[in-house]
Write a protein that holds these residues in place. Structure first.
Motif, PDB file in Angstrom:
ATOM      1  N   THR A  14      41.225  25.036  73.894  1.00  0.00           N
ATOM      2  CA  THR A  14      41.438  25.193  72.444  1.00  0.00           C
ATOM      3  C   THR A  14      42.005  26.580  72.152  1.00  0.00           C
ATOM      4  OG1 THR A  14      39.298  26.214  71.998  1.00  0.00           O
ATOM      5  CG2 THR A  14      39.353  23.792  72.003  1.00  0.00           C
ATOM      6  N   TYR A  15      42.321  26.814  70.895  1.00  0.00           N
ATOM      7  CA  TYR A  15      42.780  28.148  70.499  1.00  0.00           C
ATOM      8  C   TYR A  15      41.657  29.183  70.657  1.00  0.00           C
ATOM      9  CZ  TYR A  15      47.236  26.380  68.675  1.00  0.00           C
ATOM     10  OH  TYR A  15      48.488  25.819  68.549  1.00  0.00           O
ATOM     11  N   GLY A  16      40.404  28.750  70.692  1.00  0.00           N
ATOM     12  CA  GLY A  16      39.291  29.675  70.943  1.00  0.00           C
ATOM     13  C   GLY A  16      39.365  30.210  72.366  1.00  0.00           C
ATOM     14  N   HIS A  17      39.629  29.314  73.334  1.00  0.00           N
ATOM     15  CA  HIS A  17      39.792  29.748  74.729  1.00  0.00           C
ATOM     16  C   HIS A  17      41.005  30.675  74.856  1.00  0.00           C
ATOM     17  CE1 HIS A  17      37.778  25.677  75.602  1.00  0.00           C
ATOM     18  NE2 HIS A  17      36.933  26.568  76.087  1.00  0.00           N
ATOM     19  N   ARG A  18      42.081  30.293  74.188  1.00  0.00           N
ATOM     20  CA  ARG A  18      43.308  31.105  74.250  1.00  0.00           C
ATOM     21  C   ARG A  18      43.045  32.525  73.733  1.00  0.00           C
ATOM     22  NH1 ARG A  18      46.387  33.442  71.178  1.00  0.00           N
ATOM     23  NH2 ARG A  18      48.550  33.881  71.681  1.00  0.00           N
ATOM     24  N   ASP A  19      42.241  32.598  72.678  1.00  0.00           N
ATOM     25  CA  ASP A  19      41.899  33.894  72.097  1.00  0.00           C
ATOM     26  C   ASP A  19      41.179  34.782  73.128  1.00  0.00           C
ATOM     27  OD1 ASP A  19      41.487  35.706  69.814  1.00  0.00           O
ATOM     28  OD2 ASP A  19      39.382  35.132  69.976  1.00  0.00           O
ATOM     29  N   ILE A  20      40.278  34.170  73.899  1.00  0.00           N
ATOM     30  CA  ILE A  20      39.546  34.940  74.919  1.00  0.00           C
ATOM     31  C   ILE A  20      40.502  35.402  76.027  1.00  0.00           C
ATOM     32  CG2 ILE A  20      37.679  34.822  76.663  1.00  0.00           C
ATOM     33  CD1 ILE A  20      36.764  34.920  73.659  1.00  0.00           C
ATOM     34  N   VAL A  21      41.442  34.532  76.414  1.00  0.00           N
ATOM     35  CA  VAL A  21      42.419  34.916  77.444  1.00  0.00           C
ATOM     36  C   VAL A  21      43.240  36.098  76.948  1.00  0.00           C
ATOM     37  CG1 VAL A  21      44.525  34.167  78.657  1.00  0.00           C
ATOM     38  CG2 VAL A  21      42.568  32.619  78.498  1.00  0.00           C
ATOM     39  N   GLU A  22      43.695  36.023  75.708  1.00  0.00           N
ATOM     40  CA  GLU A  22      44.511  37.100  75.149  1.00  0.00           C
ATOM     41  C   GLU A  22      43.726  38.419  75.115  1.00  0.00           C
ATOM     42  OE1 GLU A  22      45.713  36.597  71.031  1.00  0.00           O
ATOM     43  OE2 GLU A  22      47.690  37.397  71.541  1.00  0.00           O
ATOM     44  N   ARG A  91      30.592  32.872  70.853  1.00  0.00           N
ATOM     45  CA  ARG A  91      30.763  32.454  69.470  1.00  0.00           C
ATOM     46  C   ARG A  91      29.506  32.790  68.684  1.00  0.00           C
ATOM     47  NH1 ARG A  91      32.366  26.642  71.474  1.00  0.00           N
ATOM     48  NH2 ARG A  91      30.941  27.464  73.021  1.00  0.00           N
ATOM     49  N   THR A  92      28.412  32.222  69.098  1.00  0.00           N
ATOM     50  CA  THR A  92      27.170  32.368  68.337  1.00  0.00           C
ATOM     51  C   THR A  92      26.071  32.889  69.251  1.00  0.00           C
ATOM     52  OG1 THR A  92      26.636  30.146  68.945  1.00  0.00           O
ATOM     53  CG2 THR A  92      27.701  30.436  66.811  1.00  0.00           C
ATOM     54  N   ILE A  93      24.914  33.069  68.663  1.00  0.00           N
ATOM     55  CA  ILE A  93      23.785  33.569  69.441  1.00  0.00           C
ATOM     56  C   ILE A  93      23.369  32.545  70.510  1.00  0.00           C
ATOM     57  CG2 ILE A  93      21.909  32.764  67.910  1.00  0.00           C
ATOM     58  CD1 ILE A  93      22.180  36.303  69.290  1.00  0.00           C
ATOM     59  N   SER A  94      23.635  31.268  70.252  1.00  0.00           N
ATOM     60  CA  SER A  94      23.255  30.267  71.254  1.00  0.00           C
ATOM     61  C   SER A  94      24.149  30.388  72.497  1.00  0.00           C
ATOM     62  CB  SER A  94      23.275  28.856  70.681  1.00  0.00           C
ATOM     63  OG  SER A  94      24.549  28.559  70.215  1.00  0.00           O
ATOM     64  N   ASP A  95      25.418  30.781  72.313  1.00  0.00           N
ATOM     65  CA  ASP A  95      26.263  31.067  73.485  1.00  0.00           C
ATOM     66  C   ASP A  95      25.628  32.193  74.289  1.00  0.00           C
ATOM     67  OD1 ASP A  95      28.316  29.259  73.188  1.00  0.00           O
ATOM     68  OD2 ASP A  95      29.765  30.674  72.351  1.00  0.00           O
ATOM     69  N   PHE A  96      25.134  33.207  73.583  1.00  0.00           N
ATOM     70  CA  PHE A  96      24.557  34.365  74.265  1.00  0.00           C
ATOM     71  C   PHE A  96      23.326  33.966  75.080  1.00  0.00           C
ATOM     72  CE2 PHE A  96      21.877  38.146  74.572  1.00  0.00           C
ATOM     73  CZ  PHE A  96      22.751  38.975  75.253  1.00  0.00           C
ATOM     74  N   GLN A 123      37.845  33.347  63.156  1.00  0.00           N
ATOM     75  CA  GLN A 123      38.586  32.111  62.902  1.00  0.00           C
ATOM     76  C   GLN A 123      38.171  30.966  63.837  1.00  0.00           C
ATOM     77  OE1 GLN A 123      42.676  32.875  63.642  1.00  0.00           O
ATOM     78  NE2 GLN A 123      43.396  30.992  62.678  1.00  0.00           N
ATOM     79  N   TRP A 124      37.798  31.320  65.072  1.00  0.00           N
ATOM     80  CA  TRP A 124      37.496  30.288  66.073  1.00  0.00           C
ATOM     81  C   TRP A 124      36.008  30.185  66.384  1.00  0.00           C
ATOM     82  CZ3 TRP A 124      41.747  28.134  65.375  1.00  0.00           C
ATOM     83  CH2 TRP A 124      42.963  28.807  65.416  1.00  0.00           C
ATOM     84  N   ALA A 125      35.191  30.889  65.617  1.00  0.00           N
ATOM     85  CA  ALA A 125      33.771  30.952  65.953  1.00  0.00           C
ATOM     86  C   ALA A 125      33.062  29.593  65.843  1.00  0.00           C
ATOM     87  CB  ALA A 125      33.080  31.985  65.077  1.00  0.00           C
TER      88      ALA A 125
END
Ligand code: ADP
Length: 159
Positions: A14-22, A91-96, A123-125
């Motif tokens: 997704t664009y969220g993954h792309r954001d992390i790559v960038e 993204r969120t505390i649950s990811d953490f 935007q992608w959270a």
């Protein structure tokens, strides 16, 4: 040249993954996107599709990004790529919470492994691959969340 491994299911990217790559490319010379195998009916075909979509969705970064499938321990995989760095998105505390567990387990296996946790753009959270899949299966428009190649892939599978 410092590389970082970015492991995940990318089901789909997704664009969220792309954001992390960038963001990771601001810190490292190269990002190795490591697409994991999923317990699924036809994992090989499905893995190949996910890899191909990652390649298309990240083509803009040229040879600074490599996409590969992997089905070994992450610590072994990182070693095979000559790096001790792993990046994951937050993204969120649950990811953490989830990442903390993974980090602890992996650091037990390789104490030199360093995790870099990058918060995503606001935007992608709230974006996740599973929601994208659900919307796509129900015939919804996912073009706001994924690269056109990914959107086209789901349109084809539905049509
Ligand atoms: P996994 O099944 O290993 O969690 P995912 O493909 O769901 O694989 O996620 C891979 C990584 O990308 C994880 O670090 C996850 O937090 C991150 N990620 C997923 N979606 C987003 C997003 N919208 N923004 C930032 N990071 C994300």
């Amino acid at each position: 040249m410092t590389s970082v491994v970015y492991p995940g299911s990318f089901n789909p990217i997704t664009y969220g993954h792309r954001d992390i790559v960038e963001r990771a490319l601001r810190l490292f010379d190269r990002v190795v996107v490591a697409v994991g195998t999923a317990a699924d009916k036809d994992p090989e075909t499905h893995l190949r599709e996910r890899i191909e979509l990652c390649r298309l969705a990240l083509a803009e970064f040229g040879d600074r990004v490599e996409v590969e499938g992997f089905n070994t321990l992450l610590v072994d995989y990182a070693r095979s790529k000559d790096t001790h760095f792993v990046v994951r998105g937050l993204r969120t505390i649950s990811d953490f919470d989830y990442e903390s567990q993974m980090i602890a387990m992996n650091q037990t296996m390789d104490p030199e492994l360093e995790y870099v946790l990058l918060p995503t753009s606001r935007q992608w959270a709230f974006l996740s691959s599973s929601l994208v899949r659900e919307i796509a299966v129900l015939g919804g428009d996912i073009s706001e969340f994924v690269h056109p190649a990914v959107a086209a892939h789901y349109q084809q599978s539905n049509g």
